[in-house]
Design a protein around this motif. Structure first.
Motif, PDB file in Angstrom:
ATOM      1  N   VAL A   1       0.840  -1.203   0.000  1.00  0.00           N
ATOM      2  CA  VAL A   1       0.000   0.000   0.000  1.00  0.00           C
ATOM      3  C   VAL A   1       0.874   1.251   0.000  1.00  0.00           C
ATOM      4  N   ALA A   2       1.890   1.260   0.862  1.00  0.00           N
ATOM      5  CA  ALA A   2       2.756   2.439   0.959  1.00  0.00           C
ATOM      6  C   ALA A   2       3.597   2.626  -0.308  1.00  0.00           C
ATOM      7  N   THR A   3       3.881   1.534  -1.016  1.00  0.00           N
ATOM      8  CA  THR A   3       4.666   1.645  -2.255  1.00  0.00           C
ATOM      9  C   THR A   3       3.869   2.379  -3.323  1.00  0.00           C
ATOM     10  N   THR A   4       2.542   2.303  -3.244  1.00  0.00           N
ATOM     11  CA  THR A   4       1.690   2.984  -4.223  1.00  0.00           C
ATOM     12  C   THR A   4       1.904   4.500  -4.173  1.00  0.00           C
ATOM     13  N   ILE A   5       2.226   5.009  -2.985  1.00  0.00           N
ATOM     14  CA  ILE A   5       2.309   6.462  -2.800  1.00  0.00           C
ATOM     15  C   ILE A   5       3.307   7.105  -3.760  1.00  0.00           C
ATOM     16  N   ASP A   6       4.481   6.491  -3.889  1.00  0.00           N
ATOM     17  CA  ASP A   6       5.479   7.050  -4.805  1.00  0.00           C
ATOM     18  C   ASP A   6       5.717   6.176  -6.036  1.00  0.00           C
ATOM     19  N   GLY A   7       5.427   4.872  -5.908  1.00  0.00           N
ATOM     20  CA  GLY A   7       5.688   3.960  -7.024  1.00  0.00           C
ATOM     21  C   GLY A   7       4.826   4.255  -8.236  1.00  0.00           C
ATOM     22  N   HIS A   8       3.513   4.451  -8.015  1.00  0.00           N
ATOM     23  CA  HIS A   8       2.638   4.690  -9.161  1.00  0.00           C
ATOM     24  C   HIS A   8       2.881   6.065  -9.794  1.00  0.00           C
ATOM     25  N   PRO A   9       3.076   7.129  -8.983  1.00  0.00           N
ATOM     26  CA  PRO A   9       3.450   8.399  -9.608  1.00  0.00           C
ATOM     27  C   PRO A   9       4.740   8.312 -10.413  1.00  0.00           C
ATOM     28  N   MET A  10       5.699   7.506  -9.962  1.00  0.00           N
ATOM     29  CA  MET A  10       6.932   7.309 -10.738  1.00  0.00           C
ATOM     30  C   MET A  10       6.579   6.700 -12.095  1.00  0.00           C
ATOM     31  N   ALA A  11       5.661   5.720 -12.063  1.00  0.00           N
ATOM     32  CA  ALA A  11       5.243   5.073 -13.312  1.00  0.00           C
ATOM     33  C   ALA A  11       4.559   6.084 -14.227  1.00  0.00           C
ATOM     34  N   LYS A  12       3.707   6.927 -13.663  1.00  0.00           N
ATOM     35  CA  LYS A  12       3.002   7.938 -14.480  1.00  0.00           C
ATOM     36  C   LYS A  12       3.985   8.953 -15.056  1.00  0.00           C
ATOM     37  N   ASN A  13       5.123   9.134 -14.361  1.00  0.00           N
ATOM     38  CA  ASN A  13       6.150  10.059 -14.864  1.00  0.00           C
ATOM     39  C   ASN A  13       7.084   9.395 -15.869  1.00  0.00           C
ATOM     40  N   GLY A  14       6.727   8.180 -16.319  1.00  0.00           N
ATOM     41  CA  GLY A  14       7.538   7.485 -17.326  1.00  0.00           C
ATOM     42  C   GLY A  14       8.691   6.710 -16.733  1.00  0.00           C
ATOM     43  N   GLU A  15       8.657   6.452 -15.425  1.00  0.00           N
ATOM     44  CA  GLU A  15       9.772   5.751 -14.777  1.00  0.00           C
ATOM     45  C   GLU A  15       9.315   4.438 -14.152  1.00  0.00           C
ATOM     46  N   ALA A  16       8.352   3.767 -14.799  1.00  0.00           N
ATOM     47  CA  ALA A  16       7.851   2.504 -14.242  1.00  0.00           C
ATOM     48  C   ALA A  16       8.972   1.480 -14.108  1.00  0.00           C
ATOM     49  N   GLY A  17       9.824   1.402 -15.142  1.00  0.00           N
ATOM     50  CA  GLY A  17      10.921   0.431 -15.122  1.00  0.00           C
ATOM     51  C   GLY A  17      11.858   0.674 -13.957  1.00  0.00           C
ATOM     52  N   ARG A  18      12.187   1.925 -13.734  1.00  0.00           N
ATOM     53  CA  ARG A  18      13.112   2.255 -12.635  1.00  0.00           C
ATOM     54  C   ARG A  18      12.474   1.985 -11.283  1.00  0.00           C
ATOM     55  N   ALA A  19      11.178   2.279 -11.186  1.00  0.00           N
ATOM     56  CA  ALA A  19      10.482   2.014  -9.928  1.00  0.00           C
ATOM     57  C   ALA A  19      10.498   0.517  -9.633  1.00  0.00           C
ATOM     58  N   LEU A  20      10.230  -0.291 -10.671  1.00  0.00           N
ATOM     59  CA  LEU A  20      10.246  -1.751 -10.481  1.00  0.00           C
ATOM     60  C   LEU A  20      11.644  -2.217 -10.103  1.00  0.00           C
ATOM     61  N   PHE A  21      12.641  -1.643 -10.744  1.00  0.00           N
ATOM     62  CA  PHE A  21      14.018  -2.049 -10.463  1.00  0.00           C
ATOM     63  C   PHE A  21      14.393  -1.732  -9.025  1.00  0.00           C
ATOM     64  N   LEU A  22      14.061  -0.519  -8.593  1.00  0.00           N
ATOM     65  CA  LEU A  22      14.363  -0.118  -7.207  1.00  0.00           C
ATOM     66  C   LEU A  22      13.619  -1.018  -6.224  1.00  0.00           C
ATOM     67  N   ALA A  23      12.338  -1.261  -6.516  1.00  0.00           N
ATOM     68  CA  ALA A  23      11.547  -2.110  -5.615  1.00  0.00           C
ATOM     69  C   ALA A  23      12.176  -3.498  -5.525  1.00  0.00           C
ATOM     70  N   THR A  24      12.619  -4.031  -6.670  1.00  0.00           N
ATOM     71  CA  THR A  24      13.201  -5.373  -6.681  1.00  0.00           C
ATOM     72  C   THR A  24      14.508  -5.403  -5.907  1.00  0.00           C
ATOM     73  N   VAL A  25      15.405  -4.497  -6.260  1.00  0.00           N
ATOM     74  CA  VAL A  25      16.747  -4.511  -5.649  1.00  0.00           C
ATOM     75  C   VAL A  25      16.659  -4.343  -4.134  1.00  0.00           C
ATOM     76  N   PHE A  26      15.887  -3.352  -3.703  1.00  0.00           N
ATOM     77  CA  PHE A  26      15.859  -3.087  -2.266  1.00  0.00           C
ATOM     78  C   PHE A  26      14.989  -4.061  -1.498  1.00  0.00           C
TER      79      PHE A  26
END
Lengths: 150, 490
Positions: B88-113
């Motif tokens: 739920v908390a990942t939605t706060i910044d993760g989805h806006p990152m995706a809307k800003n064209g950075e979905a891949g980077r958001a997924l990568f950060l989520a995976t790595v960390f």
């Protein structure tokens, strides 16, 4: 912004009062915690409304900004949330009555149509294919018991 | 030492590795679909493991747990609906990152960390399980109550709303909603008005799906077609450089520590840990105003924390034989099914199971990395589907996912109700994070409120009698004051 504060204040005061009233009908022990929380909500709502009233008394034009906001709001546009609401409620009712096979493709298709997709042939294929996939996941893999047909 | 070697040899057995891989895949797919929870996946798989060797069975189950905790972030980032409560908390910044064209980077950060957070908590489990368990057991009702208050006040004071008052109102609304249903002490129904669907209270997953999934569809229905086209999410670049990742190291360490500590304590869990980590990252950041609008550090904080909870949540079970959350309760059931005794006896009598489990967690977290990126890329092909069709599919997934929790139509109505509530709350600029946290922590806060009152004979000052409670309450006050100062400045 003031219209938001007024609405927050009113909602908080009424919600707090509502829960306080209904917790008075409960026994002391189960009512104690909700009473504390509802009381806190009521107080916070009063604080928000109190701030609004004090600004109003200073003549900051808060009431007029609220009236302007109400006049400027396109209420017809706000009714745009009704179709997806109705679709979700209808699906909840129809899923167990007419079954998954009919209700799910209908839901996907009608929702997509509402949101502006007009290529009916592709829409029908996508709706049915997605429904099959969803059935495989929910119906077969997870054994969720919903009826397929009537 | 010998037992550790036995665990190592067991984990590299071919069949064990196959089941580890299978568990990771099951966890990733189930966790990524909104409405399907890790609990559900483990509960379904436990009977399947009955005929397996106990070590292999637990390798499979723990792999599901590790990957499921991370997989919820995939849907949270790509479509703005958390796949699991922890996301739920990942939605706060993760989805806006995706809307800003950075979905891949958001997924990568989520995976790595997530991988690093999971590894960190596994190491803690390996070295410090007994000590952590002993410390957790020393916490009493007043500490838990103070912890709940601290959590809600902290998140409320730094919520996405600019007003601390609105944040507090949101937290209190969450607490109030959590009182609906049966009273934990007397079992009497409260605020159900004869509706048996909510006799157990509002089920969490339909509430999350309603607020985040259905709520976003309602908001989308108000936009013009041209505006909806702008909402299309692009995968964009995927990878970060090593330098790019290293700058989030401090956030990762802080969030992992929060996750490990909260995971060890029965109650708060991954959701509370991810919200608190997000809040702390925002406070420590030089650009707190960017949080909520697609700040990568927000994703790092939440994902580090929620995977750091995984290993430490098994600490009470492994060290004391007491489950700390619903997943470890399922593990307890699985242990008993296989004729094993949880607690210190697990490492004494069947050390190969205990150590294999720990090595399985380590390996599962490592394997989850590349597999998670592949699965994430697979899900991202959905992004190419026109938004109008996506909304239809998302609505169907929301409804079916909600229904599958308890096979109850009532849950669908709860989802719809909270979708409407979420839409109205957005209109009033009332943030949703404190409501979610209040809803989750409410039962723990109420239970410990009553216990503390009983123990301290209604003494109002009971919370000041214990040092940990005092520290937590002072931190809550400081958090409130700094939130007020921030909103006054802005």
């Amino acid at each position: 912004m003031e219209y938001k504060n007024v609405s927050v204040g009113i909602v908080s005061v009424f919600s707090g009062a509502f829960f306080l009233f209904h917790s008075s009908k409960l026994d002391a022990v189960p009512a104690s915690f909700p009473r504390v929380i509802a009381g806190l909500l009521f107080v916070l709502g009063v604080v928000v409304l109190g701030r609004f009233i004090s600004l109003q008394r200073k003549g900051d034009g808060t009431w007029s900004s609220i009236i302007v906001h109400i006049r400027r709001t396109d209420w017809v546009k706000e009714l745009g949330i009704v179709p997806p609401l109705v679709l979700a409620i209808l699906y909840s009712v129809l899923l167990m009555r007419i079954g998954f096979v009919i209700s799910t493709p209908l839901l996907i298709g009608v929702t997509a149509y509402f949101f502006g997709y007009r290529k009916l042939k592709i829409l029908s294929i996508v709706s049915m294919a997605t429904s099959v996939l969803l059935y495989l996941i929910f119906g077969m893999f997870l054994n969720v018991p919903f009826p397929l047909f009537f | 030492m010998e037992n550790i070697l036995i665990g190592l040899i067991q984990i590299f057995d071919v069949w064990t590795l196959v089941m580890l891989f299978a568990g990771v895949m099951v966890g990733l797919v189930i966790g990524a679909i909104p409405g399907l929870t890790t609990n559900m996946a483990i509960a379904i798989m436990v009977p399947i493991t009955y005929t397996m060797d106990p070590s292999v069975a637990f390798v499979f189950l723990v792999a599901i747990y590790c990957s499921g905790a991370y997989a919820g972030s995939i849907a949270a980032i790509l479509i703005g609906i958390p796949g699991t409560g922890a996301a739920v908390a990942t939605t706060i910044d993760g989805h806006p990152m995706a809307k800003n064209g950075e979905a891949g980077r958001a997924l990568f950060l989520a995976t790595v960390f997530s991988v690093f957070g999971g590894i960190a908590s596994t190491i803690v489990l390996f070295f410090a399980a007994p000590q952590l368990a002993r410390a957790a057991v020393k916490l009493g009702p007043s500490e838990y109550l103070a912890l709940g208050i601290f959590g809600i006040v902290t998140v409320s004071s730094m919520s996405e709303s600019k007003s601390v008052l609105r944040g507090l109102i949101a937290g209190v609304i969450g607490l109030l909603i959590s009182t609906v249903g049966l009273s934990p002490l007397m079992g009497s129904a409260r605020f159900t008005f004869g509706n048996y669907h909510i006799i157990d209270g509002f089920p969490l997953v339909p509430v999350f799906i309603g607020m985040f999934g259905f709520g976003s569809i309602l908001s989308s229905s108000l936009k013009r077609r041209s505006e909806r086209k702008q909402d299309v999410v692009e995968l964009g670049k995927v990878f970060y450089s090593f330098k790019g990742l290293i700058k989030y190291f401090r956030t990762f360490v802080r969030s992992s520590i929060i996750g490990i500590i909260l995971g060890t304590i029965p109650g708060p869990g991954a959701v509370a840990a991810s919200f608190l980590s997000h809040d702390q990252a925002k406070r420590k950041s030089d650009n707190p105003e960017k949080f909520g609008k697609g700040e990568p550090e927000g994703v790092v904080a939440t994902e580090s924390a929620n995977n750091a909870v995984v290993g430490s949540s098994l600490v009470p079970l492994m060290a004391l034989g007491v489950p700390g959350n619903s997943v470890s309760a399922l593990f307890l059931g699985a242990l008993l099914l296989h004729g094993l005794r949880p607690g210190p006896a697990l490492f004494r009598d069947t050390p190969e199971v205990g150590y294999t489990l720990i090595f399985a967690m380590l390996l599962a977290n490592i394997i989850m990395g590349p597999l998670g990126i592949i699965i994430g890329r697979g899900f991202s092909y959905f992004l190419k589907v026109p938004k109008s069709i996506m909304n239809g599919i998302i609505l169907a997934i929301c409804c079916l996912g909600t229904f599958s929790i308890r096979n109850s139509i009532g849950d669908l109505y709860v989802m719809v109700a909270f979708g409407i509530a979420s839409y109205l709350l957005k209109k009033m600029d009332i943030p949703s994070s404190p409501i979610v946290l209040g809803l989750i922590l409410g039962p723990m806060v109420e239970k410990n409120f009553h216990m503390a009152r009983t123990i301290y004979s209604d003494n109002v000052l009971f919370m000041f009698l214990r040092p940990v409670s005092i520290v937590l309450l002072l931190l809550a006050v400081w958090s409130l004051v700094s939130g007020i100062r921030r909103s006054v400045r802005s």
